[in-house]
Design an enzyme around this catalytic site. Structure first.
Site, mmCIF file in Angstrom:
data_model
loop_
_atom_site.group_PDB
_atom_site.id
_atom_site.type_symbol
_atom_site.label_atom_id
_atom_site.label_comp_id
_atom_site.label_asym_id
_atom_site.label_seq_id
_atom_site.Cartn_x
_atom_site.Cartn_y
_atom_site.Cartn_z
ATOM 1 C CE LYS A 48 41.875 40.191 36.793
ATOM 2 N NZ LYS A 48 40.285 40.376 36.494
ATOM 3 C CB SER A 90 39.244 43.859 36.788
ATOM 4 O OG SER A 90 38.926 42.453 36.998
ATOM 5 C CB SER A 133 36.424 41.337 35.077
ATOM 6 O OG SER A 133 35.743 42.401 35.661
#
Length: 490
Positions: free
Chosen positions: A78, A153, A177
């Protein structure tokens, strides 16, 4: 089965047997990226040359007897985790040109055992959002239905794993997330106990709520990744110093006599009927395996969402204050004075960070602190106490991961309060700091994945992994892959 569709443990068996090389696996993943990435847009930055070089080194490590199950496995990271020499943006224009001089601890640990970094995945800006539509670079689409969100996210990481663009990925989880996008994309998402996995090198959103964890294709893979990234880190003051168990060894399949708690407060009107059916179907599977499912109560759960957003917004306001053009981030050079420079620099923030900063700053003002922030922390304490009492009755808490399956792109983008409801069932684990695992539990009539959540006692990842694995092995879900109608080049 194609190499890009296999699990870590399946690929590791082939690597150890000499039937395939890391370079071949990495090339297969990049071939899939070339085929689908134009439509899905899971990545912000790809690292093709670096990845192939890492794969070559991994093949040498395997030949020398490297024992790590992650050696030679292509993983996605990420883009809010620092990667030395590779752009790290947190999906914000304010960090568009930032190249870290160091690796986050979790990234360094993956590199040390020979894992291959495919690239940096898209996210909601600074991890603030539930749909990966708040990225300042592009939106990411759900591989199961390109008209729908992948969740957020960590939507880029979940979409990459689901679409075969990575074998596994790292995400971060502030209020759901990792788990919510895992549920939306039909993969596994694990939020570890607070302090088990180092946050050093994670660009923070809310320091007391942030976690780093894996997104994988099955529960065994989640255990394997956790084994490598967990453990004490002297660079993280919140890191727990403890002896790690063997997480994969906990996957015995035997859950006889284990008590699973089903909170009555989490079976609400907000729950989609198909998700509810999947939840109770999962409970039936666990009972058939010898577990006892009992109703429990989390009396303050109804206040969790409000408490979470007050605490999170306050901490976000504090953590993003450093992006001012002086300490961190882009600087607006044309400004005539310092105040103007601050203003011009911070115009680069997108709508969601600005919204959270404004709310958080308001909460932390002297006149509002007692009425909002302190009250929210008191509710957080009550929720922790509810969780402690619940674990006096059961070993695992079962709930939905998200109230619905993946929703259409744009459906909630201009309705932030409605968007926040996507994390209705996940924020409890962040407020309490306990581990939580999302496991697929079926598909809607439209063919969209749904997920259940298993929450455990602090540092009891072995139990939730064991239950999740047992369910996964006996749920008899049809094996499906997203059928993407992608564009063809040329």
């Amino acid at each position: 089965m194609q190499l890009d569709q296999m699990t870590i443990h399946e690929l590791q068996s082939l690597l150890q047997a000499g039937e395939v090389s890391s370079q071949e696996i990495t090339a297969a993943v990049y071939s899939q990226i070339d085929h689908v990435e134009e439509d899905i847009e899971a990545y912000i930055t790809l690292c093709r040359e670096e990845a192939m070089a890492q794969a070559k080194r991994a093949d040498a490590m395997v030949a020398e007897g490297q024992a790590s199950p992650l050696c030679g496995i292509p993983l996605a990271i990420k883009d809010n985790l620092s990667t030395m020499g590779v752009r790290t943006t947190s999906a914000s224009r304010i960090l568009e040109e930032y190249i870290p001089p160091f690796d986050a601890t979790v990234v360094a640990r993956l590199k040390s055992v020979g894992a291959v970094m495919v690239g940096k995945t898209n996210l909601d800006e600074f991890g603030l959002g539930s749909s990966t539509e708040n990225s300042q670079f592009h939106i990411t689409r759900n591989p199961w239905d390109l008209s729908r969100v992948p969740g957020g996210s960590s939507g880029g990481s979940a979409a990459a794993v689901a679409a075969g663009e990575a074998i596994a990925a790292l995400g971060s989880d502030t209020g759901g997330s990792i788990r919510q996008p895992a549920a939306f994309c039909g993969v596994i998402g694990l939020k570890p106990t607070y302090g088990l996995v180092s946050r050093y090198g994670l660009i923070p959103a809310a320091a007391s709520l942030d976690h780093v964890g894996p997104i994988t294709r099955d529960v065994r893979d989640a255990a394997l990744v956790l084994q490598e990234i967990a453990g004490w880190d002297p660079q993280d003051p919140t890191s727990a110093k403890m002896e790690l168990p063997d997480y994969a060894a906990a996957l015995t399949g035997d859950i006889t006599g284990l008590v699973v708690g089903l909170p009555r407060e989490l079976i609400s009107d907000a729950l989609d009927p198909e998700v509810k059916e999947g939840l109770f179907g999962a409970a039936n599977v666990l009972e058939s395996l010898g577990a006892r499912v009992e109703e429990i109560s989390l009396p303050h759960a109804e206040y969790a969402m409000a408490a979470f957003h007050l605490v999170a917004s306050a901490e976000i306001s504090s953590s993003l204050a450093c992006f001012d053009g002086v300490r961190l981030g882009h600087r607006a050079e044309a400004a005539k004075d310092t105040v103007s420079m601050f203003i011009q620099t911070r115009k680069l923030f997108g709508p969601e960070p600005k919204r959270r900063i404004l709310v958080g700053t308001h909460i932390l003002q002297a006149d509002n602190y007692e009425a909002y922030y302190r009250k929210a922390q008191q509710v957080r304490t009550l929720i922790r106490q509810d969780i402690e009492r619940a674990f006096g009755q059961c070993s695992v808490i079962l709930s939905p991961t998200a109230p619905t399956a993946a929703f259409p792109l744009g459906h909630k983008l201009d309705k932030p309060v409605l968007m926040y409801q996507s994390d209705l069932y996940t924020v409890i684990a962040n407020l309490a700091g306990i581990p939580a695992l999302s496991v697929p539990c079926g598909y809607t009539e439209q063919g969209l994945p749904m997920g259940i959540q298993l929450m455990g006692k602090p540092f009891d990842e072995p139990t939730i992994l064991k239950v999740g694995h047992a369910y996964e092995q006996h749920a008899c879900l049809p094996v499906r892959w997203p059928q993407m109608e992608v564009k063809t080049n040329g």
